[in-house]
Design a protein around this motif. Structure first.
Motif, PDB file in Angstrom:
ATOM      1  N   ALA A 100      14.288  -2.032  -6.954  1.00 19.04           N
ATOM      2  CA  ALA A 100      14.254  -3.478  -6.836  1.00 19.04           C
ATOM      3  C   ALA A 100      13.117  -3.707  -5.804  1.00 19.04           C
ATOM      4  CB  ALA A 100      15.653  -4.104  -6.472  1.00 19.04           C
ATOM      5  N   PRO A 101      12.059  -4.288  -6.077  1.00 19.47           N
ATOM      6  CA  PRO A 101      10.962  -4.813  -5.120  1.00 19.47           C
ATOM      7  C   PRO A 101      11.478  -5.997  -4.310  1.00 19.47           C
ATOM      8  CG  PRO A 101      10.139  -4.599  -7.445  1.00 19.47           C
ATOM      9  CD  PRO A 101      11.448  -4.493  -7.478  1.00 19.47           C
ATOM     10  N   VAL A 102      11.449  -6.011  -3.217  1.00 19.76           N
ATOM     11  CA  VAL A 102      11.807  -7.281  -2.251  1.00 19.76           C
ATOM     12  C   VAL A 102      10.535  -8.162  -1.894  1.00 19.76           C
ATOM     13  CG1 VAL A 102      13.103  -7.617  -0.218  1.00 19.76           C
ATOM     14  CG2 VAL A 102      13.716  -5.913  -1.355  1.00 19.76           C
ATOM     15  N   THR A 103       9.631  -7.278  -1.381  1.00 17.33           N
ATOM     16  CA  THR A 103       8.275  -7.934  -1.361  1.00 17.33           C
ATOM     17  C   THR A 103       7.254  -7.124  -2.037  1.00 17.33           C
ATOM     18  OG1 THR A 103       7.685  -6.695   0.750  1.00 17.33           O
ATOM     19  CG2 THR A 103       9.006  -8.740   1.119  1.00 17.33           C
ATOM     20  N   GLU A 104       5.963  -7.392  -1.712  1.00 15.29           N
ATOM     21  CA  GLU A 104       4.672  -6.527  -2.380  1.00 15.29           C
ATOM     22  C   GLU A 104       4.913  -5.172  -1.648  1.00 15.29           C
ATOM     23  OE1 GLU A 104       0.238  -6.689  -2.092  1.00 15.29           O
ATOM     24  OE2 GLU A 104       1.011  -8.478  -2.603  1.00 15.29           O
ATOM     25  N   ARG A 105       5.200  -4.818  -0.527  1.00 15.31           N
ATOM     26  CA  ARG A 105       5.423  -3.494   0.030  1.00 15.31           C
ATOM     27  C   ARG A 105       6.848  -2.739   0.091  1.00 15.31           C
ATOM     28  NH1 ARG A 105       0.433  -1.504   1.938  1.00 15.31           N
ATOM     29  NH2 ARG A 105      -1.123  -2.788   1.877  1.00 15.31           N
ATOM     30  N   PHE A 106       7.875  -3.875   0.205  1.00 16.03           N
ATOM     31  CA  PHE A 106       9.135  -3.238   0.720  1.00 16.03           C
ATOM     32  C   PHE A 106       9.978  -3.332  -0.723  1.00 16.03           C
ATOM     33  CE2 PHE A 106      13.439  -4.307   2.166  1.00 16.03           C
ATOM     34  CZ  PHE A 106      13.630  -3.216   3.061  1.00 16.03           C
ATOM     35  N   ARG A 117      -1.451   1.944  -2.047  1.00 17.78           N
ATOM     36  CA  ARG A 117      -1.187   2.257  -3.617  1.00 17.78           C
ATOM     37  C   ARG A 117      -0.466   3.273  -3.871  1.00 17.78           C
ATOM     38  NH1 ARG A 117      -5.515   3.725  -7.528  1.00 17.78           N
ATOM     39  NH2 ARG A 117      -4.482   3.530  -9.731  1.00 17.78           N
ATOM     40  N   HIS A 118      -0.942   4.439  -3.277  1.00 15.78           N
ATOM     41  CA  HIS A 118      -0.276   5.649  -3.582  1.00 15.78           C
ATOM     42  C   HIS A 118       1.125   6.181  -2.811  1.00 15.78           C
ATOM     43  CE1 HIS A 118      -2.853   6.564  -6.900  1.00 15.78           C
ATOM     44  NE2 HIS A 118      -4.071   5.954  -5.771  1.00 15.78           N
ATOM     45  N   TRP A 119       0.833   5.829  -1.409  1.00 22.80           N
ATOM     46  CA  TRP A 119       1.695   6.647  -0.445  1.00 22.80           C
ATOM     47  C   TRP A 119       2.981   5.652   0.011  1.00 22.80           C
ATOM     48  CZ3 TRP A 119       1.778  11.483   0.315  1.00 22.80           C
ATOM     49  CH2 TRP A 119       0.552  12.021   0.074  1.00 22.80           C
ATOM     50  N   ARG A 120       4.178   6.109   0.052  1.00 24.82           N
ATOM     51  CA  ARG A 120       5.371   5.276   0.190  1.00 24.82           C
ATOM     52  C   ARG A 120       6.273   6.157   1.317  1.00 24.82           C
ATOM     53  NH1 ARG A 120       7.854   4.204  -5.470  1.00 24.82           N
ATOM     54  NH2 ARG A 120       8.193   2.006  -4.974  1.00 24.82           N
ATOM     55  N   LEU A 121       6.898   5.372   2.284  1.00 23.81           N
ATOM     56  CA  LEU A 121       7.696   5.850   2.966  1.00 23.81           C
ATOM     57  C   LEU A 121       9.348   5.521   2.785  1.00 23.81           C
ATOM     58  CD1 LEU A 121       7.957   7.728   5.412  1.00 23.81           C
ATOM     59  CD2 LEU A 121       7.923   5.559   7.027  1.00 23.81           C
ATOM     60  N   VAL A 122      10.393   6.353   2.573  1.00 19.89           N
ATOM     61  CA  VAL A 122      11.372   5.924   1.893  1.00 19.89           C
ATOM     62  C   VAL A 122      12.595   6.736   2.909  1.00 19.89           C
ATOM     63  CG1 VAL A 122      13.172   6.159  -0.005  1.00 19.89           C
ATOM     64  CG2 VAL A 122      10.614   6.224  -0.462  1.00 19.89           C
ATOM     65  N   ALA A 164       2.331  -2.668 -17.037  1.00 23.83           N
ATOM     66  CA  ALA A 164       2.350  -3.244 -15.684  1.00 23.83           C
ATOM     67  C   ALA A 164       3.781  -3.915 -15.658  1.00 23.83           C
ATOM     68  CB  ALA A 164       1.288  -4.189 -15.312  1.00 23.83           C
ATOM     69  N   PRO A 165       4.944  -3.224 -15.404  1.00 22.73           N
ATOM     70  CA  PRO A 165       6.257  -3.796 -15.358  1.00 22.73           C
ATOM     71  C   PRO A 165       6.158  -4.942 -14.154  1.00 22.73           C
ATOM     72  CG  PRO A 165       6.307  -1.584 -14.320  1.00 22.73           C
ATOM     73  CD  PRO A 165       4.794  -1.886 -14.837  1.00 22.73           C
ATOM     74  N   THR A 166       7.071  -5.952 -14.548  1.00 19.13           N
ATOM     75  CA  THR A 166       7.387  -7.027 -13.738  1.00 19.13           C
ATOM     76  C   THR A 166       8.515  -6.628 -12.720  1.00 19.13           C
ATOM     77  OG1 THR A 166       8.894  -7.990 -15.173  1.00 19.13           O
ATOM     78  CG2 THR A 166       6.523  -8.696 -15.620  1.00 19.13           C
ATOM     79  N   ASN A 167       8.759  -7.607 -11.670  1.00 16.31           N
ATOM     80  CA  ASN A 167       9.678  -7.023 -10.973  1.00 16.31           C
ATOM     81  C   ASN A 167      11.046  -6.780 -11.737  1.00 16.31           C
ATOM     82  OD1 ASN A 167       7.946  -7.043  -9.058  1.00 16.31           O
ATOM     83  ND2 ASN A 167       8.838  -8.915  -8.087  1.00 16.31           N
ATOM     84  N   TRP A 168      11.545  -7.886 -12.738  1.00 15.73           N
ATOM     85  CA  TRP A 168      12.922  -7.595 -13.289  1.00 15.73           C
ATOM     86  C   TRP A 168      12.662  -6.335 -14.380  1.00 15.73           C
ATOM     87  CZ3 TRP A 168      17.081  -9.946 -12.443  1.00 15.73           C
ATOM     88  CH2 TRP A 168      17.018 -11.257 -11.563  1.00 15.73           C
ATOM     89  N   ARG A 169      11.596  -6.147 -14.854  1.00 14.38           N
ATOM     90  CA  ARG A 169      11.507  -5.046 -15.604  1.00 14.38           C
ATOM     91  C   ARG A 169      11.723  -3.705 -15.019  1.00 14.38           C
ATOM     92  NH1 ARG A 169      10.618  -4.117 -20.607  1.00 14.38           N
ATOM     93  NH2 ARG A 169       9.438  -1.966 -21.363  1.00 14.38           N
ATOM     94  N   GLU A 170      11.176  -3.621 -13.579  1.00 11.58           N
ATOM     95  CA  GLU A 170      11.109  -2.628 -12.830  1.00 11.58           C
ATOM     96  C   GLU A 170      12.735  -2.196 -12.528  1.00 11.58           C
ATOM     97  OE1 GLU A 170       9.115  -0.746  -8.873  1.00 11.58           O
ATOM     98  OE2 GLU A 170       8.092  -2.552  -9.814  1.00 11.58           O
ATOM     99  N   MET A 171      13.535  -3.451 -12.445  1.00 10.56           N
ATOM    100  CA  MET A 171      14.645  -3.269 -11.564  1.00 10.56           C
ATOM    101  C   MET A 171      15.647  -2.842 -12.908  1.00 10.56           C
ATOM    102  SD  MET A 171      15.362  -6.316  -8.980  1.00 10.56           S
ATOM    103  CE  MET A 171      14.966  -7.880 -10.059  1.00 10.56           C
ATOM    104  N   MET A 172      15.160  -3.110 -14.448  1.00 11.36           N
ATOM    105  CA  MET A 172      16.262  -2.928 -15.327  1.00 11.36           C
ATOM    106  C   MET A 172      15.760  -1.600 -15.887  1.00 11.36           C
ATOM    107  SD  MET A 172      18.186  -5.560 -15.065  1.00 11.36           S
ATOM    108  CE  MET A 172      18.822  -5.324 -16.704  1.00 11.36           C
ATOM    109  N   VAL A 173      14.731  -1.029 -15.637  1.00  6.66           N
ATOM    110  CA  VAL A 173      14.430   0.136 -16.529  1.00  6.66           C
ATOM    111  C   VAL A 173      14.381   1.087 -15.440  1.00  6.66           C
ATOM    112  CG1 VAL A 173      12.467   1.525 -17.769  1.00  6.66           C
ATOM    113  CG2 VAL A 173      13.011  -0.810 -18.219  1.00  6.66           C
ATOM    114  N   PRO A 174      15.294   2.181 -15.595  1.00  5.33           N
ATOM    115  CA  PRO A 174      15.450   3.218 -14.633  1.00  5.33           C
ATOM    116  C   PRO A 174      14.612   4.526 -14.758  1.00  5.33           C
ATOM    117  CG  PRO A 174      17.041   3.611 -16.452  1.00  5.33           C
ATOM    118  CD  PRO A 174      16.490   2.483 -16.702  1.00  5.33           C
TER     119      PRO A 174
END
Length: 177
Positions: A93-99, A142-147, A57-67
């Motif tokens: 880079a997670p900004v909020t829980e969803r964005f 949890r699964h679907w994202r709009l980008v 379960a990556p943290t926000n920092w980990r998610e930003m640092m690991v491509p």
């Protein structure tokens, strides 16, 4: 294979994130000006892989640092459209829980025109180009994202010939595994 070996593999698979992280599909349009603009709608699809991260379960920092590694294709439906196969690395880079915001850098292989020949459309100088993008996304659930993204490909004057580049805006729907 023993039952214990199968259970160990199942537990190992559940411990870390899946290798296949996300599949995105949608469409792009050229946002270049004048006669360099590609015509038509450009269908696109990309697969995001998570080969570098083994944390469950990556943290926000980990998610930003690991491509993540991405592979994709864009095909053209118009007469001046350029087909591409691309790959690279993406950082989220997670900004909020969803964005979230995202940036990626890599390369693309294309079938577009290389030299000025008097026809309309981008003249790209060489078949291999650098490709970068920036994106903003929204996790619907949890699964679907709009980008939404803007991407650009060019050779940065590293090969002979024109360097009109390709610039697209896209809207994709992603399924996160």
């Amino acid at each position: 294979m023993t039952m214990g070996g199968m259970a160990d593999r199942a537990n190992a698979a559940e411990a870390g994130p899946p290798m296949f992280d996300e599949l995105r599909f949608g469409a792009e349009v050229s946002i270049a000006g004048g006669d360099k603009r590609e015509s038509g709608l450009l269908p696109t699809a990309s697969l995001y892989l998570n080969p570098f991260d083994s944390a469950p379960a990556p943290t926000n920092w980990r998610e930003m640092m690991v491509p993540r590694l991405y592979l994709g294709v864009t095909g053209g439906s118009g007469e001046r459209a350029v087909n591409q196969a691309f790959t690279g690395l993406a950082w989220t880079a997670p900004v909020t829980e969803r964005f979230f915001l995202e940036a990626g850098f890599g390369g693309t292989l294309h079938d577009g025109d290389l030299q000025e020949d008097g026809t309309a459309g981008a003249k790209l100088g060489c078949h291999v180009l650098f490709r970068e993008y920036i994106a903003a996304g929204y996790a619907i659930d949890r699964h679907w994202r709009l980008v939404g993204a803007i991407n650009h490909a060019s050779h940065a004057n590293l090969c002979d010939g024109p360097n009109d580049g390709l610039t697209h805006a896209s809207l994709t729907l992603g399924y996160k595994f």
